[in-house]
Design a protein around this motif. Structure first.
Motif, mmCIF file in Angstrom:
data_model
loop_
_atom_site.group_PDB
_atom_site.id
_atom_site.type_symbol
_atom_site.label_atom_id
_atom_site.label_comp_id
_atom_site.label_asym_id
_atom_site.label_seq_id
_atom_site.Cartn_x
_atom_site.Cartn_y
_atom_site.Cartn_z
ATOM 1 N N ASP A 191 0.852 -1.178 0.000
ATOM 2 C CA ASP A 191 0.000 0.000 0.000
ATOM 3 C C ASP A 191 0.897 1.241 0.000
ATOM 4 O O ASP A 191 2.026 1.214 0.515
ATOM 5 C CB ASP A 191 -0.888 0.032 1.239
ATOM 6 N N VAL A 192 0.369 2.318 -0.557
ATOM 7 C CA VAL A 192 1.108 3.587 -0.585
ATOM 8 C C VAL A 192 0.199 4.673 -0.010
ATOM 9 O O VAL A 192 -0.886 4.921 -0.532
ATOM 10 C CB VAL A 192 1.531 3.970 -2.011
ATOM 11 N N LEU A 193 0.657 5.297 1.076
ATOM 12 C CA LEU A 193 -0.106 6.356 1.721
ATOM 13 C C LEU A 193 0.473 7.708 1.299
ATOM 14 O O LEU A 193 1.675 7.955 1.464
ATOM 15 C CB LEU A 193 -0.051 6.222 3.237
ATOM 16 N N VAL A 194 -0.395 8.555 0.766
ATOM 17 C CA VAL A 194 -0.005 9.900 0.324
ATOM 18 C C VAL A 194 -0.680 10.924 1.225
ATOM 19 O O VAL A 194 -1.898 10.886 1.427
ATOM 20 C CB VAL A 194 -0.424 10.133 -1.139
ATOM 21 N N ALA A 195 0.118 11.838 1.773
ATOM 22 C CA ALA A 195 -0.411 12.897 2.629
ATOM 23 C C ALA A 195 0.447 14.143 2.478
ATOM 24 O O ALA A 195 1.680 14.044 2.418
ATOM 25 C CB ALA A 195 -0.443 12.454 4.089
ATOM 26 N N ALA A 196 -0.196 15.292 2.408
ATOM 27 C CA ALA A 196 0.496 16.582 2.323
ATOM 28 C C ALA A 196 1.502 16.617 1.180
ATOM 29 O O ALA A 196 2.582 17.199 1.292
ATOM 30 C CB ALA A 196 1.194 16.913 3.643
ATOM 31 N N GLY A 197 1.127 15.960 0.056
ATOM 32 C CA GLY A 197 1.956 16.019 -1.143
ATOM 33 C C GLY A 197 3.136 15.083 -1.169
ATOM 34 O O GLY A 197 3.909 15.098 -2.131
ATOM 35 N N ARG A 198 3.291 14.236 -0.141
ATOM 36 C CA ARG A 198 4.443 13.344 -0.084
ATOM 37 C C ARG A 198 4.017 11.914 0.226
ATOM 38 O O ARG A 198 2.869 11.654 0.587
ATOM 39 C CB ARG A 198 5.452 13.831 0.967
ATOM 40 N N ILE A 199 4.958 11.005 0.050
ATOM 41 C CA ILE A 199 4.731 9.618 0.426
ATOM 42 C C ILE A 199 4.875 9.523 1.939
ATOM 43 O O ILE A 199 5.958 9.737 2.490
ATOM 44 C CB ILE A 199 5.747 8.677 -0.256
ATOM 45 N N GLY A 233 14.521 14.071 -3.754
ATOM 46 C CA GLY A 233 13.198 13.808 -3.213
ATOM 47 C C GLY A 233 12.179 13.426 -4.260
ATOM 48 O O GLY A 233 10.988 13.324 -3.955
ATOM 49 N N ARG A 234 12.618 13.196 -5.486
ATOM 50 C CA ARG A 234 11.708 12.794 -6.555
ATOM 51 C C ARG A 234 12.224 11.521 -7.226
ATOM 52 O O ARG A 234 13.376 11.147 -7.096
ATOM 53 C CB ARG A 234 11.562 13.908 -7.593
ATOM 54 N N GLY A 235 11.331 10.865 -7.945
ATOM 55 C CA GLY A 235 11.729 9.710 -8.740
ATOM 56 C C GLY A 235 11.645 8.380 -8.025
ATOM 57 O O GLY A 235 11.924 7.348 -8.637
ATOM 58 N N THR A 236 11.270 8.363 -6.753
ATOM 59 C CA THR A 236 11.156 7.105 -6.019
ATOM 60 C C THR A 236 9.895 7.103 -5.157
ATOM 61 O O THR A 236 9.372 8.167 -4.805
ATOM 62 C CB THR A 236 12.377 6.854 -5.111
ATOM 63 N N ILE A 237 9.436 5.903 -4.846
ATOM 64 C CA ILE A 237 8.323 5.748 -3.906
ATOM 65 C C ILE A 237 8.914 5.290 -2.584
ATOM 66 O O ILE A 237 9.047 4.103 -2.296
ATOM 67 C CB ILE A 237 7.284 4.742 -4.441
ATOM 68 N N GLU A 238 9.325 6.248 -1.796
ATOM 69 C CA GLU A 238 9.922 6.029 -0.489
ATOM 70 C C GLU A 238 9.331 7.040 0.477
ATOM 71 O O GLU A 238 8.929 8.137 0.076
ATOM 72 C CB GLU A 238 11.440 6.206 -0.548
ATOM 73 N N THR A 239 9.291 6.697 1.736
ATOM 74 C CA THR A 239 8.761 7.614 2.736
ATOM 75 C C THR A 239 9.508 8.947 2.683
ATOM 76 O O THR A 239 10.737 8.983 2.735
ATOM 77 C CB THR A 239 8.881 7.012 4.141
ATOM 78 N N GLY A 240 8.746 10.021 2.548
ATOM 79 C CA GLY A 240 9.316 11.355 2.476
ATOM 80 C C GLY A 240 9.470 11.897 1.069
ATOM 81 O O GLY A 240 9.649 13.107 0.891
ATOM 82 N N SER A 241 9.432 11.025 0.061
ATOM 83 C CA SER A 241 9.551 11.493 -1.319
ATOM 84 C C SER A 241 8.308 12.269 -1.734
ATOM 85 O O SER A 241 7.203 12.031 -1.242
ATOM 86 C CB SER A 241 9.748 10.313 -2.273
ATOM 87 N N VAL A 242 8.486 13.197 -2.672
ATOM 88 C CA VAL A 242 7.342 13.900 -3.251
ATOM 89 C C VAL A 242 6.449 12.879 -3.944
ATOM 90 O O VAL A 242 6.933 11.972 -4.634
ATOM 91 C CB VAL A 242 7.816 14.978 -4.243
ATOM 92 N N ALA A 243 5.143 13.019 -3.775
ATOM 93 C CA ALA A 243 4.194 12.042 -4.319
ATOM 94 C C ALA A 243 3.871 12.356 -5.777
ATOM 95 O O ALA A 243 2.812 12.873 -6.119
ATOM 96 C CB ALA A 243 2.925 12.013 -3.476
ATOM 97 N N ASP A 244 4.835 12.053 -6.653
ATOM 98 C CA ASP A 244 4.613 12.048 -8.097
ATOM 99 C C ASP A 244 4.493 10.578 -8.497
ATOM 100 O O ASP A 244 5.464 9.815 -8.384
ATOM 101 C CB ASP A 244 5.787 12.683 -8.837
ATOM 102 N N LEU A 245 3.309 10.164 -8.947
ATOM 103 C CA LEU A 245 3.020 8.746 -9.140
ATOM 104 C C LEU A 245 2.270 8.508 -10.446
ATOM 105 O O LEU A 245 1.571 9.395 -10.941
ATOM 106 C CB LEU A 245 2.162 8.208 -7.994
ATOM 107 N N VAL A 246 2.404 7.294 -10.970
ATOM 108 C CA VAL A 246 1.578 6.847 -12.083
ATOM 109 C C VAL A 246 1.062 5.455 -11.762
ATOM 110 O O VAL A 246 1.812 4.605 -11.257
ATOM 111 C CB VAL A 246 2.349 6.878 -13.424
ATOM 112 N N VAL A 247 -0.228 5.237 -12.003
ATOM 113 C CA VAL A 247 -0.858 3.942 -11.778
ATOM 114 C C VAL A 247 -1.171 3.337 -13.128
ATOM 115 O O VAL A 247 -1.862 3.943 -13.956
ATOM 116 C CB VAL A 247 -2.141 4.094 -10.936
ATOM 117 N N LEU A 248 -0.657 2.121 -13.363
ATOM 118 C CA LEU A 248 -0.807 1.448 -14.655
ATOM 119 C C LEU A 248 -1.578 0.146 -14.494
ATOM 120 O O LEU A 248 -1.435 -0.552 -13.494
ATOM 121 C CB LEU A 248 0.567 1.119 -15.251
#
Length: 536
Positions: A22-30, A466-481
């Protein structure tokens, strides 16, 4: 917005294997990544079971400089999962612009806009403009050598004086302080092709001092590509600057099969201590302005020279003759002759009587007009004010596969974002094409490797922390496929087709595109490379 993406397969962009999480997004970040996360109070929950959750893709080689000021012009990138574009490539950029430089007219066909009245007196001014503009995509900026040079020397293609080099270095230093990721060189193009070694080393030294990256469209991508790569990497050896080779390829039929030698040379430079990487687009055709097909003498005063060359009877005859023969001048190559007029598709027509030629091969247009192809191209340029774009089938497919498989390559679309007319399908399909054609069974990449190249590796190379990865604290830029429905639909026959299987795109924690919905959110931002590019 707080949302929990539940039950998807996460490829986190670090190169780690896929995992169910699961991925939790809050306040623009992971906020968290893990199995069976508990949603906090007020959190929306989206079931993404059976789908993949990936970092938003980073287009390392974009020409969306003006397109960023028009949200519709960026839709083709967004709908293939791109959340960040790196602009200012190939020495082409919007800034600095000075009256009489001819920059707007020369570069506008590449930069995704109809404007030629560019008015940015510095890269910092351009950055401030895009930072304030409502748009969907994030943008990182390279200072463009051609723009720096035109501002310092004017439209004449000549060696720069010491004072002019100092002016360029001053503008570049200010751009780096404003967060530019580095500098791009377009050594194949006027006016950048007139730069001497002293000028290039001075500029590379500024980039190195700010821990940025020097992105180089090398001087020759055909018969002399190894020497051109040596020139680019030698700037890294001399200054300590990180080098990034733009759209790595080799062109011309007689150079097919040369990519292994090129990669061996790049590996040798890395072994010698040069930090060199590259980007690749997943097609055996490229796209650029027709001015790159012309001999250097026709470009000495920018577009003024081109118009004179195609309209003056004596110069026209000389130009047709030159296009019909091999060139022996150092560093120049007659690409049109090398690949042939049947492998050059024309676009960018503005004259109503010529718009029927959009997307047709030069050989086809010449036959329709009852002309020899080289004379036909010159006449078309005369009718169109000297400016057209072209799709060139100039490299071999196996070389593309090998370049993508190189451990130090990334992905860039090199798309020209025009709202009208014929375009290269890479504008609509690059990133989905990598996943469907080059990753997995039969491809040179695993899916994990492909995602890493298109996200985490790219963000790291250009200093986008802070971009390009899905890690805690990273900016939440995501794509769902939806991997079962993922399909690259853009073809050379029908290039303006969005891919299938992209379910949603998240930028800065907000969903900016969802299949079947028109969402108005504009959450893109300027991304400064505050401490430059980390060593690769």
């Amino acid at each position: 917005m707080t949302v929990l993406l539940r039950g998807g397969t996460v490829l986190d962009g670090t190169g780690a294997p896929p995992r169910r999480a699961d991925v939790l997004v809050a306040a623009g970040r992971i906020a968290a990544v893990g199995p069976a996360l508990a949603p906090p109070a007020g959190c929306a929950v989206e079931d993404v079971s059976g789908w993949e959750v990936l970092p938003g893709f980073v287009d390392t080689h974009a020409h969306d400089d003006l397109a960023l000021l028009d949200t519709q012009a960026c839709v083709p990138k967004l709908r293939q999962g791109v959340t960040t574009v790196v602009v200012g490539n190939c020495g082409h950029g919007c800034a600095p612009t000075t009256p009489g430089s001819g920059l707007g007219e020369l570069f506008a066909p590449v930069l995704g806009g109809d404007r030629t009245d560019l008015a940015f007196d510095s890269v910092r001014a351009y950055v401030d403009t895009i930072a304030a503009a409502p748009r969907t995509l994030n943008a990182a900026v390279l200072a463009a050598h051609g723009a720096l040079r035109a501002a310092a020397t004017g439209p004449t293609v000549r060696a720069a004086t010491a004072r002019e080099v100092d002016a360029m270095c001053g503008q570049l230093g200010d751009a780096m302080e404003a967060g530019a990721a580095g500098l791009s060189l377009g050594l194949l193009y006027a006016p950048g092709n007139a730069a001497d070694r002293t000028e290039l080393e001075a500029l590379a030294g500024v980039v190195a001092a700010h821990e940025g990256v020097l992105a180089v469209h090398v001087r020759n991508e055909g018969d002399h590509v190894l020497a051109a790569i040596d020139e680019a990497t030698s700037l890294g050896a001399a200054t300590g600057c990180a080098i990034h080779v733009s759209h790595l390829k080799v062109t011309g039929p007689r150079n097919a099969g040369s990519m292994p030698r090129i990669l061996e040379r790049l590996d040798a430079h890395r072994a010698a201590g040069v930090d060199v990487t590259a980007d690749v687009y997943p097609y055996h055709a490229g796209s650029t302005t027709t001015s790159t097909l012309l001999p250097a003498w026709a470009l000495r005063e920018g577009m003024t020279s081109v118009r004179g060359a195609v309209r003056d009877p004596s110069s026209r005859r000389r130009l047709v003759a030159d296009l019909s023969r091999p060139w022996n001048e150092p560093g120049q190559e007659n690409m049109l002759l090398a690949i042939g007029p049947s492998r050059v598709l024309l676009a960018g027509f503005s004259r109503p009587s010529n718009t029927e030629h959009e997307g047709l091969a030069l050989a086809e247009v010449a036959a329709e007009r009852g002309q020899e192809p080289y004379a036909c191209l010159v006449d078309l340029l005369a009718e169109e004010g000297g400016s057209l774009t072209a799709v060139l089938f100039h490299t071999d497919p196996e070389g593309v596969r090998q370049a993508l498989a190189w451990p130090h390559s990334m992905v860039g679309s090199d798309g020209l974002p025009h709202l009208r007319g014929y375009v290269h399908p890479r504008l609509y399909g690059t990133f989905v094409r990598v996943l469907t054609e080059y990753a997995g069974a039969g491809g040179p990449l695993s899916r994990t490797e492909a995602v890493h190249k298109m996200s985490g590796a790219s963000a790291r190379r250009f200093g986008l922390h802070g971009r390009g990865t899905i890690e805690t604290g990273s900016v939440a830029d995501l794509v769902v496929l939806d991997p079962a429905a993922l399909e690259d639909r853009a073809t050379f026959a029908e290039p303006r087709r969005h891919p299938g299987g992209v379910e949603s795109v998240v930028v800065g924690g907000e969903t900016v595109w969802r299949r079947g919905q028109d969402l108005p959110d504009r959450r893109g931002t300027y991304v400064p490379a505050r401490s430059g590019a980390a060593p690769s």
